[in-house]
Design a protein around this motif. Structure first.
Motif, PDB file in Angstrom:
ATOM      1  N   LEU A 100      -1.100  -0.282  10.433  1.00  0.00           N
ATOM      2  CA  LEU A 100      -2.236   0.201   9.661  1.00  0.00           C
ATOM      3  C   LEU A 100      -3.526  -0.176  10.361  1.00  0.00           C
ATOM      4  O   LEU A 100      -3.701  -1.318  10.806  1.00  0.00           O
ATOM      5  CB  LEU A 100      -2.245  -0.401   8.249  1.00  0.00           C
ATOM      6  N   GLY A 101      -4.420   0.815  10.454  1.00  0.00           N
ATOM      7  CA  GLY A 101      -5.799   0.534  10.819  1.00  0.00           C
ATOM      8  C   GLY A 101      -6.560   0.336   9.516  1.00  0.00           C
ATOM      9  O   GLY A 101      -6.122   0.817   8.463  1.00  0.00           O
ATOM     10  N   TYR A 102      -7.664  -0.387   9.566  1.00  0.00           N
ATOM     11  CA  TYR A 102      -8.467  -0.607   8.359  1.00  0.00           C
ATOM     12  C   TYR A 102      -9.909  -0.207   8.614  1.00  0.00           C
ATOM     13  O   TYR A 102     -10.415  -0.310   9.734  1.00  0.00           O
ATOM     14  CB  TYR A 102      -8.421  -2.090   7.948  1.00  0.00           C
ATOM     15  N   ARG A 103     -10.545   0.240   7.547  1.00  0.00           N
ATOM     16  CA  ARG A 103     -11.974   0.531   7.644  1.00  0.00           C
ATOM     17  C   ARG A 103     -12.678  -0.019   6.406  1.00  0.00           C
ATOM     18  O   ARG A 103     -12.244   0.243   5.275  1.00  0.00           O
ATOM     19  CB  ARG A 103     -12.203   2.042   7.746  1.00  0.00           C
ATOM     20  N   ILE A 104     -13.721  -0.768   6.637  1.00  0.00           N
ATOM     21  CA  ILE A 104     -14.551  -1.287   5.547  1.00  0.00           C
ATOM     22  C   ILE A 104     -15.980  -0.862   5.879  1.00  0.00           C
ATOM     23  O   ILE A 104     -16.539  -1.299   6.880  1.00  0.00           O
ATOM     24  CB  ILE A 104     -14.452  -2.817   5.422  1.00  0.00           C
ATOM     25  N   ALA A 107     -10.451   1.040   3.260  1.00  0.00           N
ATOM     26  CA  ALA A 107      -9.643   2.213   3.611  1.00  0.00           C
ATOM     27  C   ALA A 107      -8.597   1.807   4.639  1.00  0.00           C
ATOM     28  O   ALA A 107      -8.829   0.896   5.445  1.00  0.00           O
ATOM     29  CB  ALA A 107     -10.542   3.306   4.174  1.00  0.00           C
ATOM     30  N   TYR A 108      -7.443   2.455   4.596  1.00  0.00           N
ATOM     31  CA  TYR A 108      -6.403   2.166   5.588  1.00  0.00           C
ATOM     32  C   TYR A 108      -5.851   3.488   6.116  1.00  0.00           C
ATOM     33  O   TYR A 108      -5.924   4.509   5.436  1.00  0.00           O
ATOM     34  CB  TYR A 108      -5.285   1.298   4.988  1.00  0.00           C
ATOM     35  N   PHE A 109      -5.312   3.419   7.316  1.00  0.00           N
ATOM     36  CA  PHE A 109      -4.773   4.645   7.924  1.00  0.00           C
ATOM     37  C   PHE A 109      -3.649   4.282   8.885  1.00  0.00           C
ATOM     38  O   PHE A 109      -3.683   3.244   9.551  1.00  0.00           O
ATOM     39  CB  PHE A 109      -5.867   5.445   8.645  1.00  0.00           C
ATOM     40  N   GLN A 110      -2.637   5.149   8.939  1.00  0.00           N
ATOM     41  CA  GLN A 110      -1.477   4.895   9.808  1.00  0.00           C
ATOM     42  C   GLN A 110      -1.797   5.185  11.265  1.00  0.00           C
ATOM     43  O   GLN A 110      -2.518   6.128  11.585  1.00  0.00           O
ATOM     44  CB  GLN A 110      -0.299   5.770   9.368  1.00  0.00           C
ATOM     45  N   GLN A 111      -1.196   4.348  12.122  1.00  0.00           N
ATOM     46  CA  GLN A 111      -1.331   4.498  13.576  1.00  0.00           C
ATOM     47  C   GLN A 111       0.069   4.399  14.177  1.00  0.00           C
ATOM     48  O   GLN A 111       0.917   3.665  13.663  1.00  0.00           O
ATOM     49  CB  GLN A 111      -2.183   3.355  14.127  1.00  0.00           C
ATOM     50  N   LEU A 151       0.850  -1.192   0.000  1.00  0.00           N
ATOM     51  CA  LEU A 151       0.000   0.000   0.000  1.00  0.00           C
ATOM     52  C   LEU A 151       0.887   1.244   0.000  1.00  0.00           C
ATOM     53  O   LEU A 151       1.931   1.263   0.659  1.00  0.00           O
ATOM     54  CB  LEU A 151      -0.911  -0.008   1.237  1.00  0.00           C
ATOM     55  N   PRO A 152       0.495   2.280  -0.736  1.00  0.00           N
ATOM     56  CA  PRO A 152       1.309   3.498  -0.790  1.00  0.00           C
ATOM     57  C   PRO A 152       1.571   4.053   0.614  1.00  0.00           C
ATOM     58  O   PRO A 152       0.690   4.009   1.480  1.00  0.00           O
ATOM     59  CB  PRO A 152       0.439   4.470  -1.596  1.00  0.00           C
ATOM     60  N   ALA A 153       2.795   4.541   0.826  1.00  0.00           N
ATOM     61  CA  ALA A 153       3.176   5.075   2.146  1.00  0.00           C
ATOM     62  C   ALA A 153       2.548   6.447   2.340  1.00  0.00           C
ATOM     63  O   ALA A 153       3.138   7.473   2.025  1.00  0.00           O
ATOM     64  CB  ALA A 153       4.695   5.153   2.246  1.00  0.00           C
ATOM     65  N   GLN A 154       1.352   6.463   2.781  1.00  0.00           N
ATOM     66  CA  GLN A 154       0.676   7.733   3.050  1.00  0.00           C
ATOM     67  C   GLN A 154      -0.166   7.574   4.316  1.00  0.00           C
ATOM     68  O   GLN A 154      -0.467   6.452   4.731  1.00  0.00           O
ATOM     69  CB  GLN A 154      -0.195   8.141   1.860  1.00  0.00           C
ATOM     70  N   ALA A 155      -0.526   8.707   4.912  1.00  0.00           N
ATOM     71  CA  ALA A 155      -1.224   8.666   6.200  1.00  0.00           C
ATOM     72  C   ALA A 155      -2.536   7.898   6.113  1.00  0.00           C
ATOM     73  O   ALA A 155      -2.926   7.214   7.052  1.00  0.00           O
ATOM     74  CB  ALA A 155      -1.467  10.082   6.691  1.00  0.00           C
ATOM     75  N   ALA A 156      -3.196   8.019   4.974  1.00  0.00           N
ATOM     76  CA  ALA A 156      -4.467   7.313   4.798  1.00  0.00           C
ATOM     77  C   ALA A 156      -4.745   7.179   3.313  1.00  0.00           C
ATOM     78  O   ALA A 156      -4.306   8.003   2.512  1.00  0.00           O
ATOM     79  CB  ALA A 156      -5.609   8.070   5.480  1.00  0.00           C
TER      80      ALA A 156
END
Ligand SMILES: [Zn+2]
Ligand SMILES: [Zn+2]
Ligand SMILES: [Zn+2]
Length: 257
Positions: free
Chosen positions: A163-167, A151-155, A135-140
């Motif tokens: 990575l946190g994930y949201r579906i 969706a993914y987001f850095q923690q 996954l691209p190295a970005q905050a979300a």
């Protein structure tokens, strides 16, 4: 959407080998915690979050026989070392499985389990067969997996990140002691949130009960479920201490939304 909490324990699992504390000796099945993992099924697509060392037992206990994709939170042993038990899932779909994670996670998984990334074997029983997706190295950000938006987001996780994930309305945030603003933005509107809560006392890479409750008060999900819990947390005692809409996780807990 169906979510099954396959494991909600810390890296050692509960009971901890050699420990005689009240929680480790408890007869309550809700105090027995396998290593952290979750299964999410939505729109006919079946996701596994992490391949815990307890994967085989988790799949058997919860009758999981098909997977379409693996989402990795990070490369710690308690999240990836059950990887070899993906073999039956390769066999049952007669094909490779895509695995997603950030750069350091995919690099580490490929290094530790290089044999799983070789060309698909003729006899699919011989070894797992995985296709890596970094996954691209970005905050979300977000990806599309067979028509499902993930969706993914850095923690923050100690000196590292996860990575946190949201579906859809479900989000998953294990192994974190710091959530940046970008994570809160990604979590806005979440209705069901599985979130890290190691214990009461401070830890260098996990959240405390106090901090987790502060996060929950901010995200305001309809249901928050605590995970990655150590043997300091006794299920019944913790359940009494929690505010409405917040519950301790337990292995096998299933939510349909
Ligand atoms: Zn962990
Ligand atoms: Zn103990
Ligand atoms: Zn970790």
């Amino acid at each position: 959407m169906k979510i099954i909490m396959l494991g909600c324990g810390n890296s050692s699992g509960v009971p901890l080998i050699g420990c005689n504390c009240e929680v480790c000796r408890s007869d309550n099945p809700k105090n027995k915690r396998l290593r952290v993992s979750a299964y999410v099924e939505t729109e006919g697509v079946k996701f596994l979050i992490d391949t815990s060392p307890d994967l085989r037992q988790q799949a058997l206990s919860n009758n999981i026989t098909q997977l379409d994709a693996i989402l990795y939170t990070h490369e710690h042993a308690d999240h990836i070392h059950g990887l070899d038990d993906l073999r039956p899932f390769n066999y049952l779909r007669d094909g490779s499985l895509p695995v997603y994670g950030d750069e350091h996670t995919i690099a580490s998984v490929k290094q530790r389990f290089a044999y799983a990334f070789l060309p698909k074997p003729e006899n699919i029983w011989f070894r797992p067969s995985l296709i890596p997706h970094t996954l691209p190295a970005q905050a979300a950000g977000h990806i599309d997996v067979r028509g499902v938006k993930v969706a993914y987001f850095q923690q923050g996780h100690g000196k590292s990140t996860t990575l946190g994930y949201r579906i859809s309305d479900f989000a998953y945030s294990t192994d974190t002691d710091r959530l940046p603003e970008s994570a809160f933005a990604a979590l806005a509107g979440t209705k069901t949130w599985i979130v890290d809560c190691l214990r009461y006392q401070k830890s260098h890479s996990h959240s405390t009960l106090t901090q987790t409750l502060e996060w929950i008060a901010r995200v305001k999900p309809e249901l928050a479920i605590l995970t990655h819990m150590g043997h300091e947390l006794e299920y019944e005692k913790l359940a009494r201490e929690l505010p409405g809409g917040v519950v301790p996780g337990y292995d096998g807990l299933t939510v349909e939304i």
